[in-house]
Structures are given as C-alpha cells and as structure tokens.
Design a protein around this motif. Structure first.
Motif, short mmCIF file in Angstrom:
data_model
loop_
_atom_site.label_atom_id
_atom_site.label_comp_id
_atom_site.label_asym_id
_atom_site.label_seq_id
_atom_site.Cartn_x
_atom_site.Cartn_y
_atom_site.Cartn_z
N PHE A 128 0.77 -1.09 -0.09
CA PHE A 128 0.03 0.15 0.11
C PHE A 128 1.00 1.26 0.07
O PHE A 128 1.88 1.30 0.75
N GLU A 129 0.23 2.13 -1.02
CA GLU A 129 1.37 3.50 -1.00
C GLU A 129 0.30 4.53 -0.83
O GLU A 129 -0.70 4.77 -1.39
N TYR A 130 0.86 5.61 -0.19
CA TYR A 130 0.23 6.91 0.06
C TYR A 130 1.24 8.08 -0.09
O TYR A 130 2.19 8.14 0.31
N SER A 131 0.57 8.67 -1.20
CA SER A 131 1.27 9.91 -1.74
C SER A 131 1.19 11.24 -0.83
O SER A 131 -0.14 11.65 -0.88
N THR A 132 1.85 11.87 -0.25
CA THR A 132 1.61 13.07 0.66
C THR A 132 1.68 14.21 -0.27
O THR A 132 1.29 15.36 -0.06
N ARG A 177 -3.00 11.04 -2.78
CA ARG A 177 -3.68 9.80 -3.52
C ARG A 177 -3.14 8.75 -2.99
O ARG A 177 -1.93 8.63 -2.42
N SER A 178 -3.46 7.35 -3.13
CA SER A 178 -2.95 6.27 -2.46
C SER A 178 -3.19 5.28 -3.59
O SER A 178 -4.30 5.12 -4.51
N ARG A 179 -2.65 3.84 -3.47
CA ARG A 179 -2.95 2.71 -4.27
C ARG A 179 -2.66 1.50 -3.54
O ARG A 179 -1.56 1.45 -2.77
N TYR A 189 9.34 5.64 4.90
CA TYR A 189 8.78 6.94 4.40
C TYR A 189 9.88 7.50 3.62
O TYR A 189 11.10 7.50 3.68
N LYS A 203 6.23 10.14 -0.05
CA LYS A 203 5.25 8.75 0.08
C LYS A 203 5.60 8.04 1.35
O LYS A 203 6.75 7.92 1.63
N VAL A 250 5.28 3.87 2.40
CA VAL A 250 4.96 2.82 1.69
C VAL A 250 4.95 1.57 2.87
O VAL A 250 5.62 1.54 3.74
#
Length: 342
Positions: free
Chosen positions: A45-49, A53-55, A315, A333, A335
């Motif tokens: 799981f990834e989250y872009s600061t 957005r995330s995926r 991070y 991001k 991860v």
C-alpha cells in the motif's frame, strides 16, 4: 534366447561409466536432479503526501526454478507473474563449469555490473530500489558471460557480451553489441566491487563505470555505491548516481516475529536519459535530477534463508530542483508492504 542375450548386452552397456545416465547417477551422489522451486510475493500500500492519492498493488509475484543436470552444469528460470499487473519474463540461463573456478553462462540474465541492481525482491532492504538500481542500471540482456574465481585470493572476475536490443527482441540481427565486466574482492567483512558497462539502447552508445564498498557483521550492513554514465557524442550531459545506506537488525521475540531491523538511505542522481530519441530525434532527459532520504523499519518472521515474511514500512522524502515538474507518484510517500519468500 536372442532376447535374453540382447537384454544382457544392454544391461552391461548401461553399467559402463560414461555411457549412460544411470552410471552418472551412481558416480554423482553429492547433488540432486530434483529442481528447487522458489517464489516471492510483495503486496503493498502506498500513500502519496504530494497529492493525497493512494493505491494498492502487487509489486511482484515471482517464481523461479533452478537445478542441475550434472555436477558442473546448472540452470535457472525466473518469471514475474505480476509486476504491477504485468507478466514479465526475467531470467533463463544455463551455466557450465569448465575447470575449477572457471564457468561460462548463456541465456537471458542481468549484465555483470553494479551491486544494488543485483538485489532480488526478497533481499531488498527498502520498499523501492535506489535510483542506481532502477533508473540507471536496470539491464537484463541476452548473451553470454565468463566468470573466473581465483583459488587462493577472494577475487571474482566476470565479463560478457550481449545483444544491444531489449530482452523482448530476440529475433533482431545486431551490428552493435552491449558489453560489461565486473570485479569483486572480499577482505574479511569488507567487499569491494568495480565494473564497466557499454550499452547501445538505440542510436547512442553510453558507457558506465561503477564502484561500491560495503561492510557487514552479524547486525550491521553499511554500503556506498557510485555510478557514472557518459553519453557519446555529447548527446546528453553525463549522469552521476549515488546510493548510501545503513541497515541494523536484532533478534526479538514478539508473537510470530523473531527479527527487527531499521534502515536509513540517502540516494540521488543528476539528469538521466534512457539514450533513446524522441519524435524530433533528440536525446531527452527521462529522469530529472533528484535526491531522496528513506527511513524505515522491518519486522520479520524467519524460518530459513528461503522461507520468511517481512513486514516493511518506509517513508521517502524527495528533493527536486525548483524548475522540475514532479510526476505523479514521484514525490514524498509512505509505503507499507509484505514480502513473503518461499
């Protein structure tokens, strides 16, 4: 009676050394013909600061088979069944030991050059590869190489020649080839490596040199690697890449888990080109200059070298020049991933 004589003659031939696989089985009992099957699964799981957005994705679902057909002949086959949703053929090679220390290898595999780029997904220390390993030197090719390991000194030499075309283009006839060579020396806990690579992706030859030093003991691994890429004909400014990291691990007892480790990395590169021309016929910059700091931790259940589970959190903090337009997903991001090796 004739059938009995024929059977007796056939049996006698089968027991003569060198005339049958049966004889080889009797003389080569220190290895098994049964292939080894391994795999690695990396959901994440990834989250872009950068934009919120995330995926979710399966970064790798990789299977490999290796084995021997004789004491001096082995093989390796590897395919990624899901690399971010795509199937990718990776490694398919056979290797033969000619004499002690000397072997030849042919097929499709990584060109002998670099250190961080040779780490497999189940040996990664960070969720994402360094810029050296992903952007500058992510090359598999079709060809052959020679490896020589010295008997009395801890030095290994490798050199190979390969198609200049990609691994998806085995049918193309080439006038230009790719070359690489690598030397690795081990002194107690210190490993030194250097190499040279020359590639011809399309119409511009690029030459790379690399140097790496690493130190390790039971708990620590410290490594630094530098890579330089020169584009012939002054078609693009040279690219400089660097990767420095530290990894510390310790045993724990927490539910199922038995190891905890901490990682820190600083890596970066100047403007980098794939050496392929755009529609106007110019060599462009595919990867703008950047630096990155990565911090993370990994908690693991380790049953054996090839059977374990890592839960990793990273991070990544990126540093771009002010004039660079940051592509989506290429900024800061978080991860979180699982690495299952079997």
């Amino acid at each position: 009676m004739n059938n009995i004589l024929k059977s007796t003659l056939l049996l006698s031939l089968l027991t003569v050394p060198g005339l049958s696989g049966y004889a080889a089985d009797n003389t080569e009992k220190d290895f098994s013909y049964v292939p080894n099957i391994h795999g690695v699964l990396r959901p994440r799981f990834e989250y872009s600061t950068q934009d919120g957005r995330s995926r979710f994705q399966v970064r790798n679902a990789r299977l490999s088979v290796d084995g021997r057909v004789a004491k001096s002949i082995d093989y390796f086959l590897q395919v990624d069944l899901c690399d971010q949703g795509s199937i990718k053929p990776l490694d398919f090679w056979a290797r033969m030991r000619i004499v002690k220390g000397l072997s030849i290898q042919a097929g499709q595999f990584r060109m002998p050059f670099g250190v961080d780029c040779f780490r497999a997904p189940h040996t990664y220390l960070f969720a994402n590869r360094s810029f050296i390993g992903k952007q500058m030197c992510n090359f598999r090719a079709v060809g052959g190489k020679v490896t020589y390991s010295f008997d009395k000194i801890p030095l290994q030499l490798e050199a190979g020649i390969f198609n200049s075309t990609t691994i998806t283009s085995h049918t193309v006839w080439n006038k230009e080839y790719a070359y690489s060579a690598k030397a690795a020396y081990t002194l107690d806990n210190v490993k030194l490596s250097t190499g040279f690579m020359s590639i011809y992706p399309e119409s511009v030859r690029t030459n790379l040199i690399d140097g790496c030093i690493s130190w390790s003991n039971d708990r620590w691994l410290v490594e630094g690697e530098y890579m330089y890429e020169h584009y012939t004909g002054d078609s693009h400014k040279p690219c400089h890449g660097y990767n420095m990291f530290v990894d510390y691990k310790m045993p724990i007892r927490l539910a199922l888990f038995n190891r905890l480790s901490f990682q820190g990395r600083f890596d970066g590169m100047t403007d980098h080109s794939s050496a392929k021309k755009d529609e106007s016929g110019d060599i462009i910059t595919n990867d703008p200059r950047r630096n990155r700091i990565t911090v993370g931790s990994t908690i693991s259940y380790i049953r054996s070298k090839n059977m374990f589970v890592d839960i990793r959190a990273n991070y990544e903090k990126y540093f771009y020049a002010k004039d660079v337009n940051i592509a989506q997903g290429q900024g800061d991001k978080f991860v979180l991933e699982m690495v299952l090796r079997f």
